[in-house]
Write a protein that holds these residues in place. Structure first.
Motif, PDB file in Angstrom:
ATOM      1  N   LEU A   1       0.844  -1.193   0.000  1.00 28.79           N
ATOM      2  CA  LEU A   1       0.000   0.000   0.000  1.00 28.79           C
ATOM      3  C   LEU A   1       0.878   1.242   0.000  1.00 28.79           C
ATOM      4  CD1 LEU A   1      -2.667  -1.025   2.681  1.00 28.79           C
ATOM      5  CD2 LEU A   1      -2.935  -1.045   0.200  1.00 28.79           C
ATOM      6  N   THR A   2       0.424   2.266  -0.718  1.00 25.86           N
ATOM      7  CA  THR A   2       1.188   3.511  -0.810  1.00 25.86           C
ATOM      8  C   THR A   2       0.556   4.590   0.076  1.00 25.86           C
ATOM      9  OG1 THR A   2      -0.113   4.207  -2.733  1.00 25.86           O
ATOM     10  CG2 THR A   2       1.923   3.007  -3.154  1.00 25.86           C
ATOM     11  N   VAL A   3       1.401   5.408   0.683  1.00 25.66           N
ATOM     12  CA  VAL A   3       0.967   6.502   1.555  1.00 25.66           C
ATOM     13  C   VAL A   3       1.836   7.714   1.259  1.00 25.66           C
ATOM     14  CG1 VAL A   3       0.746   7.297   3.946  1.00 25.66           C
ATOM     15  CG2 VAL A   3       0.205   4.936   3.387  1.00 25.66           C
ATOM     16  N   SER A   4       1.224   8.896   1.232  1.00 26.86           N
ATOM     17  CA  SER A   4       1.998  10.111   1.012  1.00 26.86           C
ATOM     18  C   SER A   4       2.376  10.744   2.348  1.00 26.86           C
ATOM     19  CB  SER A   4       1.191  11.122   0.183  1.00 26.86           C
ATOM     20  OG  SER A   4       0.192  11.742   0.965  1.00 26.86           O
ATOM     21  N   GLU A   5       3.529  11.384   2.370  1.00 23.60           N
ATOM     22  CA  GLU A   5       3.990  12.040   3.597  1.00 23.60           C
ATOM     23  C   GLU A   5       3.034  13.154   4.010  1.00 23.60           C
ATOM     24  OE1 GLU A   5       7.986  14.364   5.244  1.00 23.60           O
ATOM     25  OE2 GLU A   5       8.088  13.146   3.425  1.00 23.60           O
ATOM     26  N   LEU A   6       2.461  13.842   3.029  1.00 18.88           N
ATOM     27  CA  LEU A   6       1.513  14.919   3.334  1.00 18.88           C
ATOM     28  C   LEU A   6       0.281  14.360   4.046  1.00 18.88           C
ATOM     29  CD1 LEU A   6       0.625  17.860   3.124  1.00 18.88           C
ATOM     30  CD2 LEU A   6      -0.315  17.340   0.854  1.00 18.88           C
ATOM     31  N   ALA A   7      -0.223  13.215   3.565  1.00 25.09           N
ATOM     32  CA  ALA A   7      -1.392  12.604   4.201  1.00 25.09           C
ATOM     33  C   ALA A   7      -1.071  12.185   5.629  1.00 25.09           C
ATOM     34  CB  ALA A   7      -1.861  11.408   3.380  1.00 25.09           C
ATOM     35  N   GLN A   8       0.120  11.655   5.850  1.00 24.16           N
ATOM     36  CA  GLN A   8       0.546  11.289   7.206  1.00 24.16           C
ATOM     37  C   GLN A   8       0.468  12.504   8.136  1.00 24.16           C
ATOM     38  OE1 GLN A   8       4.536   9.950   6.349  1.00 24.16           O
ATOM     39  NE2 GLN A   8       3.979   7.801   6.578  1.00 24.16           N
ATOM     40  N   GLN A   9       1.072  13.592   7.694  1.00 26.63           N
ATOM     41  CA  GLN A   9       1.144  14.796   8.526  1.00 26.63           C
ATOM     42  C   GLN A   9      -0.242  15.367   8.793  1.00 26.63           C
ATOM     43  OE1 GLN A   9       3.757  17.279   6.222  1.00 26.63           O
ATOM     44  NE2 GLN A   9       5.618  16.212   6.864  1.00 26.63           N
ATOM     45  N   GLN A  10      -1.053  15.454   7.754  1.00 25.78           N
ATOM     46  CA  GLN A  10      -2.378  16.043   7.916  1.00 25.78           C
ATOM     47  C   GLN A  10      -3.252  15.210   8.848  1.00 25.78           C
ATOM     48  OE1 GLN A  10      -3.682  16.381   3.823  1.00 25.78           O
ATOM     49  NE2 GLN A  10      -2.905  18.485   3.637  1.00 25.78           N
ATOM     50  N   THR A  11      -3.167  13.896   8.731  1.00 27.40           N
ATOM     51  CA  THR A  11      -3.987  13.030   9.581  1.00 27.40           C
ATOM     52  C   THR A  11      -3.543  13.133  11.037  1.00 27.40           C
ATOM     53  OG1 THR A  11      -4.350  11.488   7.758  1.00 27.40           O
ATOM     54  CG2 THR A  11      -4.766  10.667   9.977  1.00 27.40           C
TER      55      THR A  11
ATOM     56  N   LEU B   1      -5.854  14.896  14.327  1.00 32.35           N
ATOM     57  CA  LEU B   1      -6.188  14.186  15.562  1.00 32.35           C
ATOM     58  C   LEU B   1      -5.321  14.634  16.736  1.00 32.35           C
ATOM     59  CD1 LEU B   1      -6.609  10.680  13.930  1.00 32.35           C
ATOM     60  CD2 LEU B   1      -8.419  11.986  15.023  1.00 32.35           C
ATOM     61  N   LYS B   2      -4.524  15.712  16.506  1.00 31.47           N
ATOM     62  CA  LYS B   2      -3.672  16.292  17.550  1.00 31.47           C
ATOM     63  C   LYS B   2      -2.759  15.240  18.191  1.00 31.47           C
ATOM     64  CE  LYS B   2      -6.807  20.103  18.679  1.00 31.47           C
ATOM     65  NZ  LYS B   2      -7.681  19.934  17.505  1.00 31.47           N
ATOM     66  N   LEU B   3      -2.148  14.437  17.346  1.00 34.09           N
ATOM     67  CA  LEU B   3      -1.257  13.390  17.820  1.00 34.09           C
ATOM     68  C   LEU B   3       0.186  13.879  17.859  1.00 34.09           C
ATOM     69  CD1 LEU B   3      -2.762  10.363  15.860  1.00 34.09           C
ATOM     70  CD2 LEU B   3      -2.928  10.772  18.324  1.00 34.09           C
ATOM     71  N   ASP B   4       0.871  13.579  18.929  1.00 30.94           N
ATOM     72  CA  ASP B   4       2.270  13.954  19.093  1.00 30.94           C
ATOM     73  C   ASP B   4       3.132  12.909  18.388  1.00 30.94           C
ATOM     74  OD1 ASP B   4       4.761  14.759  19.884  1.00 30.94           O
ATOM     75  OD2 ASP B   4       4.511  14.223  22.005  1.00 30.94           O
TER      76      ASP B   4
ATOM     77  N   ALA C   1      -6.543   5.473   9.307  1.00 27.35           N
ATOM     78  CA  ALA C   1      -5.789   4.444  10.026  1.00 27.35           C
ATOM     79  C   ALA C   1      -4.579   3.992   9.218  1.00 27.35           C
ATOM     80  CB  ALA C   1      -6.698   3.255  10.342  1.00 27.35           C
ATOM     81  N   ILE C   2      -4.745   3.889   7.905  1.00 24.57           N
ATOM     82  CA  ILE C   2      -3.616   3.519   7.044  1.00 24.57           C
ATOM     83  C   ILE C   2      -2.518   4.580   7.132  1.00 24.57           C
ATOM     84  CG2 ILE C   2      -2.890   3.178   4.650  1.00 24.57           C
ATOM     85  CD1 ILE C   2      -5.708   2.031   4.116  1.00 24.57           C
ATOM     86  N   ASP C   3      -2.919   5.856   7.053  1.00 22.34           N
ATOM     87  CA  ASP C   3      -1.937   6.939   7.147  1.00 22.34           C
ATOM     88  C   ASP C   3      -1.164   6.874   8.461  1.00 22.34           C
ATOM     89  OD1 ASP C   3      -2.676   7.972   4.682  1.00 22.34           O
ATOM     90  OD2 ASP C   3      -4.180   9.323   5.536  1.00 22.34           O
ATOM     91  N   LEU C   4      -1.883   6.634   9.570  1.00 23.84           N
ATOM     92  CA  LEU C   4      -1.241   6.642  10.880  1.00 23.84           C
ATOM     93  C   LEU C   4      -0.408   5.381  11.115  1.00 23.84           C
ATOM     94  CD1 LEU C   4      -4.130   8.140  13.048  1.00 23.84           C
ATOM     95  CD2 LEU C   4      -2.089   9.310  12.179  1.00 23.84           C
ATOM     96  N   LEU C   5      -0.895   4.239  10.643  1.00 23.64           N
ATOM     97  CA  LEU C   5      -0.111   3.007  10.782  1.00 23.64           C
ATOM     98  C   LEU C   5       1.222   3.102  10.037  1.00 23.64           C
ATOM     99  CD1 LEU C   5      -2.654   0.034  10.593  1.00 23.64           C
ATOM    100  CD2 LEU C   5      -0.878   0.356  12.330  1.00 23.64           C
ATOM    101  N   SER C   6       1.232   3.905   8.980  1.00 26.81           N
ATOM    102  CA  SER C   6       2.480   4.059   8.222  1.00 26.81           C
ATOM    103  C   SER C   6       3.535   4.828   9.008  1.00 26.81           C
ATOM    104  CB  SER C   6       2.209   4.758   6.883  1.00 26.81           C
ATOM    105  OG  SER C   6       1.848   6.114   7.080  1.00 26.81           O
TER     106      SER C   6
END
Length: 323
Positions: free
Chosen positions: A140-150, A154-157, A231-236
């Protein structure tokens, strides 16, 4: 686990346009697979015949003028829409008296094809032709931008390294490691300097809350707070995932994440994590795998006696800084 099938079909037919008829929760997964040109919503849940509605969906699907359909589930119901869609070549394994519904039937040799992914890939080949090996792993592919935005939404540290826990299992309790075990493991990872995020659907929210409470807040409960795409973005982002035998375990594997896979009533011989970075933890009791939703003996020893230290020791294979 169907993605290697899609890859093989493209290999065989370079001009292929591949569509997938699938449940709504899988659509974010399919959107991350370059092999899939279009996904169609399958609105039918388990156990619902809804014959007239299937006929209507089939007649609508007929407008696509598909050349072939490969039916992955072995139920009679799953073969009805392809029949009603008048797809000329309908391929699948014999099951539930589907003669007539499918016209390219295959007999399943469970010993020759012990894993589900192998059985899927077998349907890409002509009848009586062997599966092409090695079977590629899903990806599965994930973009760095999607990771950051997600993470920001959710205000995750993300300043600390993250461990992902996937404590749910749609199939039933006999596949779910005990919440107190997850909680103890979360505290141990927290003491080692890691953040712990809990992943799951809304059905897993109660389990997630229990783990978060038992871990004294060291585990952040994201169950039911994200869609599958998030969840995919965050699991990455995680350094390691600890998972029951579940859909999210396969997502973590497809993201190339090191993972500890916990098996109770199910078998890693049938649905293993498709990854070279997976440690399978199972007690291999005489009564397992039983493949039951609930323990037929009422004790679930295959999970009760699978202690947190066993998962911790397995994690050390991928995180050598753990003490």
């Amino acid at each position: 686990m169907a993605q290697p099938l899609y890859q093989r079909l493209h290999e065989r037919y370079p001009q292929l346009e591949l569509h997938v008829f699938a449940p709504g929760w899988t659509l974010p997964l399919l959107a991350r697979m370059p092999e899939v040109a279009k996904a169609h919503l399958n609105p039918f849940g388990h156990g619902a015949l809804r014959l007239r509605e299937r006929w209507k969906v089939g007649r609508t699907t007929a407008a696509e003028k598909f050349d072939q359909v490969i039916v992955l589930p072995n139920s009679l119901k799953s073969a009805l829409v392809p029949l009603f869609a008048s797809i000329p070549l309908r391929t699948g394994f014999i099951g539930e008296a589907r003669y007539g519904l499918l016209n390219d039937t295959r007999e399943l040799d469970e010993h020759e094809l012990p894993m589900m992914v192998e059985r899927f890939c077998a349907l890409a080949e002509d009848k009586r032709h062997p599966v092409k090996r090695p079977i590629p792993y899903p990806h599965l592919t994930v973009s760095e931008l999607a990771q950051q935005q997600t993470a920001q939404s959710l205000k995750l540290d993300v300043s600390r390294p993250v461990i992902g826990f996937c404590p749910g299992a749609e199939y039933g309790p006999a596949k779910r490691w005990y919440t107190r075990h997850f909680a103890q493991l979360a505290q141990r990872f927290s003491q080692a300097g890691y953040a712990v995020w809990l992943f799951g659907s809304a059905k897993d929210a109660t389990i997630g809350t229990e783990i978060a409470n038992l871990s004294n807040g060291t585990a952040i409960n994201l169950c039911g707070k994200t869609g599958l795409e998030q969840a995919i973005d965050l699991l990455s982002l995680v350094k390691l995932a600890v998972c029951n035998d579940s859909g999210l375990m396969h997502v973590a594997a497809a993201l190339g994440k090191p993972l500890v896979a916990l098996y109770g009533s199910s078998s890693p011989d049938f649905t293993p994590p498709l990854s070279d970075q997976a440690a399978v933890v199972s007690l291999n009791l005489d009564c397992s795998p039983c493949f039951e939703r609930n323990c037929p003996y009422g004790h679930t020893n295959c999970l009760e006696q699978l202690l947190p230290d066993m998962a911790w020791q397995a994690a050390k294979r991928f995180l050598p800084d753990l003490n």
